[in-house]
Scaffold this active site. Structure first.
Site, PDB file in Angstrom:
ATOM      1  N   GLU A  37       0.769  -1.223   0.084  1.00  0.00           N
ATOM      2  CA  GLU A  37      -0.013  -0.030   0.025  1.00  0.00           C
ATOM      3  C   GLU A  37       1.043   1.194   0.112  1.00  0.00           C
ATOM      4  O   GLU A  37       1.623   1.529   1.246  1.00  0.00           O
ATOM      5  CB  GLU A  37      -0.928  -0.022   1.190  1.00  0.00           C
ATOM      6  CG  GLU A  37      -1.854  -1.321   1.428  1.00  0.00           C
ATOM      7  CD  GLU A  37      -2.984  -1.050   0.467  1.00  0.00           C
ATOM      8  OE1 GLU A  37      -3.660   0.101   0.621  1.00  0.00           O
ATOM      9  OE2 GLU A  37      -3.625  -1.941   0.107  1.00  0.00           O
ATOM     10  N   CYS A  73      -2.249   9.116   2.967  1.00  0.00           N
ATOM     11  CA  CYS A  73      -2.078   8.575   1.617  1.00  0.00           C
ATOM     12  C   CYS A  73      -2.999   8.839   0.363  1.00  0.00           C
ATOM     13  O   CYS A  73      -2.492   9.050  -0.713  1.00  0.00           O
ATOM     14  CB  CYS A  73      -1.543   7.051   1.613  1.00  0.00           C
ATOM     15  SG  CYS A  73      -2.869   6.248   2.516  1.00  0.00           S
TER      16      CYS A  73
END
Lengths: 468, 481
Positions: A210, A244
């Site tokens: 990720e 993010c």
């Protein structure tokens, strides 16, 4: 001299003993995790406040509640997820039992970052435990207070023969990665992602990465500037921009920019007051290194809103930059802070080209009153996830897979996707030992007639349903 | 040539790379969006189908040349398998491509939430020599159906088939979006320096590591279909002849050069005594008294592997077979006994018509033996007792599992084909292929209006807002739909 060998050995033996396989054990671990969250809520909130000046609201909504939701969902669905999944058969396998069995991989490593230090460690953990693995957690050493709670308190709630928290910085990580794991789940930067994947390659360890990137936010001329400004501002400055999936930069026409700026100022003032530094709802930068980095970015382009900073608090004001060049640092690296640059484009096509010239981002946003415009951005770009007319709300739906593509990552999780990520899907076919005369048509010496019959029997779907 | 600031730029090394132009071309084609519409993808799949139908004989000849593969084996394990995959993809293409709606929570109730399948972009498929049609084209089906541009790298070892794939196949596909590249290890190394958006590799674990390491440099996701030693447990409680028939079929199919073939047997000494005559009987019935003259038995792919396998014949003791003929690269269907775990035949994946038998004193010892070793691609257990079969299934792990059967499950495209641990990662076949070559993009389309409703999310925060939001986020909304 390697501090991890014994721990990993112990966990491997525990996995080999089969302890983590029964549903009861897994449910007990998940319940333990739930109790950890409930009984240490305040402790966690304090730690998050210490590490990131995170408000109770943000901690609750983006860390604790989300983790609790995942635990509850896993507990509710555990048996259904664990069940053998029957598959459709052809004529040749009609009398057999054909199914996919979900199995734990074994020893799983979860490496978490500092920005959502509870969420990004516990949500993957839920999946790994539900899937029956033994787990090694490596929380970020950068979010020190949360790391302490995870290292000292969390293990008491789980079976420590099957679970361990390991600590350390880049050097210890390097040592840890030399060991063989059966799955590695990593959340962090693309650069470190490559290192993790290279280490995993040595052991043929499957991975989920990720990662991140610069998430574009296209704002069409056809929109209500205040609505857009509210949404963009909230998602940009949430957790002080250290997210993010936050919108990283805005793409819009100069005309739109002129309408957007006052709207953004209005949102920021309404959200954080005239003096954002005294708002309890605005966080702080995680550490000095990132603070310096972000303060450097403030000199890119021209400050249109905000731009203040206070080193003693690692405070950076909610900032909007304009007149930014693509070559400037603020458009070259993932910002990960409360700074929003606006790049001008002369329409949708130019925006799409701009986006497609760059790495595939983790998230992509498009704001427009026109469905067509939103759908065109969606159709002509790629990204981990996409939201039209909002920020990262798609993260709140555990029915959507959360993951990147290209430089922003590989694999996905949340909800059932977590369970599936941490499970090996084993194809199984159980046949009865008898009825040999029927199956004998497969054996050599071969004849055209046998071949015809066999091919008929192997045909997918077509004939099999009528016989059931 | 004058040195200094005005020196003309030297050609960068990659210019001498034979692949740069091809890959650039394919990337541009992908960027143009040509491969996205369902019609284009269906046309490619139909082209692939025509290639298989119109060149069946050519392919069979290629397979016969490379592996002495019989027309029967060529059909059933290569050509028809691919044809079925093409047909399945054509039938399901629209369904697979469709956006997948998902459950929403209270906050997202008024929007639309779905998973969109997108092609990754430029896909590389690297195939081995043992099923050179199947293992190149079955993945290709998935990559094309998912809308990617594809580079195929067939094995240079199966030369007959490589030729057909390189010279004939491209004529059936849109060559702006598809290319076949050739070469050996050195060229593959050069190829891997380039960035791909997905790599599917079928081959050995050793090379799998190299592929994954190369992919890591570009953060390219991979599916690795590798191998290992597939254990075959034979319980005392079974009919030896039935077991022997099935084991022999799957061991010597394609002359043992099958990644999912039973690699070695685990059984008690008593069972071994009953199994040996049954194995001999099956071999004789299948291949005759002189297997070398049977049209249904293939040959070893090349000299290197032939030598390797001939070396393995001196492990343990030959109980059945053991003959070899270098001029034909022929190795007889062989069974070895009295084999030590440390001997080469128990150390490497055999990939040939040799079946060693290892003795164990029961199911538990068999399970321990298996679990001490790398996770295999396939695992087999033969027993009249369901309990025994299920216990073996429960206490081991492998890519796939066959109870009282060999790899017949490969004919079911509803089952995923893939390894675990050392035998690989990822999977394909049927819809799994489409999903493997697609990025599953999480999408949420919210309404641009109703801002007053959304405003409860914004600072300044308050306790009641927080509770409301936590509650709303937690509610997955199926009841409200």
């Amino acid at each position: 001299m390697d501090p991890f060998t014994d721990t990993l050995q112990r966990l491997r033996e525990a996995f080999g003993s089969g302890r983590t396989r029964p549903a009861e054990f897994r449910a007990a671990q998940l319940k333990g995790l739930g109790r950890f969250l409930r009984e240490n809520k305040q402790l966690l909130q304090e730690a998050l406040a210490q590490d990131l000046h995170k408000s109770v609201f943000e901690s609750e909504v983006s860390e604790i509640s989300i983790s609790q939701s995942e635990i509850d969902s896993a507990l509710r669905n555990l048996r259904a997820w664990m069940k053998d999944e029957k598959v459709s058969k052809n004529l040749a396998t009609q009398l057999d039992s054909a199914f996919i069995r979900k199995e734990p991989f074994g020893l799983v490593l979860i490496v978490a970052p500092w920005n959502y230090p509870v969420n990004l460690i516990l949500v993957p953990l839920v999946g790994a435990l539900a899937a029956g693995n033994c787990v090694v957690l490596k929380p970020s050493e950068v979010s020190k207070s949360t790391e302490k709670v995870l290292a000292e308190v969390l293990p008491r709630y789980l079976d420590q023969s099957c679970f361990a928290v390991v600590l350390g910085g880049p050097q210890e990580m390097g040592q840890l990665l030399e060991h063989k794991f059966d799955y590695i789940f990593f959340t962090g930067s693309p650069q470190v992602g490559k290192t993790v994947m290279a280490a995993a390659a040595k052991h043929l360890t499957p991975i989920t990465l990720e990662l991140g990137g610069k998430n574009p936010c296209y704002v069409d001329d056809n929109c209500d500037p205040q609505t857009v400004a509210n949404r963009v501002a909230w998602f940009r400055y949430f957790n002080t921009g250290q997210t993010c999936v936050a919108p990283d930069y805005v793409l819009c026409s100069p005309e739109m920019q002129a309408r957007l700026l006052p709207a953004l100022q209005s949102s920021i003032t309404r959200f954080y007051g005239e003096d954002p530094q005294s708002s309890p709802d605005l966080g702080r930068i995680i550490n000095h290194k990132h603070f310096q980095r972000l303060r450097g970015l403030l000199s890119c382009g021209r400050v249109a809103i905000g731009g203040q900073s206070d080193e003693s608090e690692r405070y950076i004001a909610p900032t909007v930059l304009v007149d930014v060049q693509e070559t400037e640092p603020v458009m070259q690296e993932e910002i990960f802070g409360p700074i929003l640059p606006i790049m001008n484009v002369r329409g949708l096509d130019e925006a799409i080209d701009f986006i497609n010239r760059r790495e595939k981002p983790l998230a992509l946003y498009a704001f427009s009153n026109s469905n067509q415009v939103v759908k065109r951005v969606l159709a002509q770009t790629s990204s981990g996830g996409f939201c039209g007319n909002d920020g990262f709300m798609h993260m709140t739906l555990s029915s959507l897979p959360f993951g990147g593509v290209g430089a922003s990552g590989m694999g996905s999780y949340h909800g059932k996707f977590s369970f599936d990520t941490f499970s090996h899907h084993r194809a199984c076919l159980l046949r009865r030992p008898g009825l040999e005369k029927i199956y004998a048509i497969r054996y050599p010496p071969h004849s055209p007639r046998n071949l015809r019959l066999l091919l008929l029997a192997m045909e997918a779907r077509g004939c099999s349903c009528t016989l059931l």
